[in-house]
Motif scaffolding. Structure first.
Motif, short mmCIF file in Angstrom:
data_model
loop_
_atom_site.label_atom_id
_atom_site.label_comp_id
_atom_site.label_asym_id
_atom_site.label_seq_id
_atom_site.Cartn_x
_atom_site.Cartn_y
_atom_site.Cartn_z
N ARG A 146 -12.31 22.39 -27.20
CA ARG A 146 -10.99 23.03 -27.27
C ARG A 146 -11.06 24.47 -26.77
O ARG A 146 -10.16 24.95 -26.11
CB ARG A 146 -10.45 22.96 -28.69
N ALA A 147 -12.15 25.17 -27.10
CA ALA A 147 -12.32 26.52 -26.57
C ALA A 147 -12.42 26.48 -25.05
O ALA A 147 -11.83 27.31 -24.35
CB ALA A 147 -13.56 27.17 -27.18
N LEU A 148 -13.16 25.51 -24.52
CA LEU A 148 -13.31 25.38 -23.08
C LEU A 148 -11.95 25.17 -22.41
O LEU A 148 -11.65 25.77 -21.36
CB LEU A 148 -14.23 24.20 -22.76
N ALA A 149 -11.10 24.36 -23.02
CA ALA A 149 -9.75 24.15 -22.47
C ALA A 149 -8.96 25.45 -22.43
O ALA A 149 -8.19 25.69 -21.50
CB ALA A 149 -9.02 23.09 -23.30
N ALA A 150 -9.16 26.30 -23.43
CA ALA A 150 -8.47 27.59 -23.46
C ALA A 150 -8.90 28.47 -22.30
O ALA A 150 -8.08 29.16 -21.67
CB ALA A 150 -8.73 28.29 -24.79
N TYR A 151 -10.19 28.46 -21.97
CA TYR A 151 -10.68 29.28 -20.86
C TYR A 151 -10.25 28.69 -19.52
O TYR A 151 -9.99 29.43 -18.56
CB TYR A 151 -12.19 29.43 -20.94
N ARG A 152 -10.15 27.37 -19.44
CA ARG A 152 -9.63 26.77 -18.21
C ARG A 152 -8.19 27.18 -17.96
O ARG A 152 -7.78 27.41 -16.82
CB ARG A 152 -9.75 25.24 -18.30
N TRP A 153 -7.40 27.28 -19.04
CA TRP A 153 -6.01 27.73 -18.87
C TRP A 153 -5.99 29.16 -18.32
O TRP A 153 -5.21 29.48 -17.42
CB TRP A 153 -5.26 27.69 -20.20
N LEU A 154 -6.85 30.02 -18.83
CA LEU A 154 -6.90 31.39 -18.34
C LEU A 154 -7.26 31.44 -16.86
O LEU A 154 -6.64 32.17 -16.08
CB LEU A 154 -7.91 32.21 -19.15
N ALA A 155 -8.28 30.67 -16.48
CA ALA A 155 -8.70 30.69 -15.08
C ALA A 155 -7.56 30.22 -14.17
O ALA A 155 -7.36 30.78 -13.07
CB ALA A 155 -9.92 29.79 -14.89
N ALA A 156 -6.81 29.23 -14.62
CA ALA A 156 -5.70 28.72 -13.81
C ALA A 156 -4.51 29.65 -13.77
O ALA A 156 -3.69 29.57 -12.84
CB ALA A 156 -5.28 27.35 -14.34
N SER A 157 -4.39 30.54 -14.75
CA SER A 157 -3.22 31.41 -14.87
C SER A 157 -3.44 32.81 -14.32
O SER A 157 -2.51 33.63 -14.33
CB SER A 157 -2.80 31.51 -16.35
N GLN A 158 -4.63 33.13 -13.87
CA GLN A 158 -4.95 34.48 -13.42
C GLN A 158 -4.15 34.86 -12.18
O GLN A 158 -3.98 34.06 -11.26
CB GLN A 158 -6.45 34.59 -13.12
N ASN A 159 -3.66 36.08 -12.16
CA ASN A 159 -2.96 36.60 -10.99
C ASN A 159 -3.94 36.88 -9.85
O ASN A 159 -5.15 37.03 -10.07
CB ASN A 159 -2.20 37.87 -11.34
#
Length: 380
Positions: A75-88
């Motif tokens: 679940r933590a990994l999924a949170a970091y994947r969201w960040l990577a996908a959302s970066q400007n």
């Protein structure tokens, strides 16, 4: 995908036993809190403050770190994947995003805060320490590199980093002590990541040395927010102050911010104690060897717990105001980051390795030594 209830696992059960703390939470109560945070996580990995609220990168990461210490690394990994996908494109994130049920998060605040963007490095290093996942570290290195380069594009010659840039490219005209303290910790973690992936960043080393020196020796370089408790304890929490300097700082304003039996105020001028600040203060106390008072604070803040779901109200007003409003829970929201801060404080007290390394600071790079004039810090 992260939707659905948490499935009991050996890792979760072991983590709950590790984090359980006599007089604070039992293992069963820890599991309930973990399940409360996980229930807020969307299928795309994003963790909003609460259902229907918003999410911001910093608090999202704090909740992800809590999931790691709770034995839920996927679940933590999924949170970091969201960040990577959302970066400007410039390496930043926006200050706030809507909690959208369809998983498409539109920005609701287009300021790009340096502290929010820098904190990725803390979370990534914490996840690697918790899991040893080298592939994760390699995949997250480009987002970390872009994030830190964005942050350091807003560093002043004296070491301080201004707090935001808007979507028109306009920069703030002041630096904040709390945010810069957090960014110092983030820079140290970013340097550790760079070293691990074999990428030297001497420019980051100089930036880290400059920022650490400004935090320790030049309070005049930061906006005066001295009524906020975060400005009081964050230089300690962010690892910029240790030893006698840290102990003197905590002692100096203890009575201004700590309400016996209730926790820490958010602002010294208001009769309002908050769970997040109290738990972060407990982490800072642990970091300077004061585990006894750290446990005391975590016990005191349990009046904010909702036993039904294991989550924590943001704060409580403990005195009536001048208009006769009675003491009450306020605001009426239970936030993922408050519960996350509590679990991280328990993890530090339990000597969980990743949390100890990140918040203890031992072994993290410190950057270059600098010599400082009135306005500029240069390498020695």
């Amino acid at each position: 995908m992260t939707d659905g209830p948490v499935t009991e696992s050996g890792e979760l059960a072991a983590a709950a036993e590790l984090l359980a703390c006599e007089g604070v939470l039992s293992a069963e109560q820890v599991r309930t809190t973990v399940e409360g945070i996980a229930a807020l996580q969307r299928p795309d990995g994003a963790i909003p403050w609460f259902h229907g609220g918003h999410l911001d990168p910093w608090d999202h990461i704090e909740a992800a770190m809590a999931l790691d210490v709770a034995g839920l690394p996927e679940r933590a990994l999924a949170a970091y994947r969201w960040l990577a996908a959302s970066q400007n494109a410039d390496g930043s994130w926006y200050a706030a995003y809507a909690d959208a049920p369809d998983g498409v998060s539109e920005p609701t605040n287009r300021l790009c805060e340096t502290n929010f963007s820098a904190y990725l490095a803390v979370g990534v290093w914490h996840h690697w320490l918790a899991t040893g996942d080298e592939d994760f570290l390699a995949r997250m290195w480009p987002p970390v590199r872009r994030a830190m380069d964005f942050v350091l594009s807003l560093q002043s010659p004296g070491g301080e980093i201004v707090w935001c840039r808007d979507d028109q490219g306009r920069e703030a005209d002041e630096a904040l002590l709390t945010g810069c303290s957090s960014m110092y910790q983030a820079l140290r973690c970013a340097l550790a990541i760079a070293e691990r992936v074999g990428s030297g960043r001497p420019d980051w080393e100089l930036a880290c040395g400059r920022l650490g020196h400004a935090l320790a020796a030049h309070p005049e370089r930061f906006a005066d927010k001295g009524t906020y408790s975060m400005d009081w304890y964050y230089p300690v929490l962010g690892t910029a102050l240790r030893g006698m300097a840290a102990e003197r700082r905590i002692a100096a304003d203890w009575d201004a911010f700590v309400v016996p039996g209730l926790g820490a105020r958010c602002v010294s001028t208001n009769p309002w104690v908050t769970g997040g600040e109290t738990c972060e203060l407990a982490l800072a106390l642990w970091a300077i060897g004061d585990a006894e008072r750290a446990r005391m604070l975590l016990r005191d803040i349990q009046h904010l717990r909702d036993d039904a779901d294991g989550m924590y109200w943001t704060g409580r007003v403990y005195e009536a105001d001048d208009e006769g409003h009675r003491p009450a829970i306020w605001p009426r929201e239970k936030t993922a980051w408050t519960a996350g801060a509590l679990l991280l404080a328990l993890a530090a007290l339990a000597e969980e390795k990743a949390t100890v390394a990140v918040f203890g600071g031992d072994g993290l790079p410190e950057g270059m030594l600098v010599a400082c004039s009135v306005a500029e810090c240069v390498a020695v």
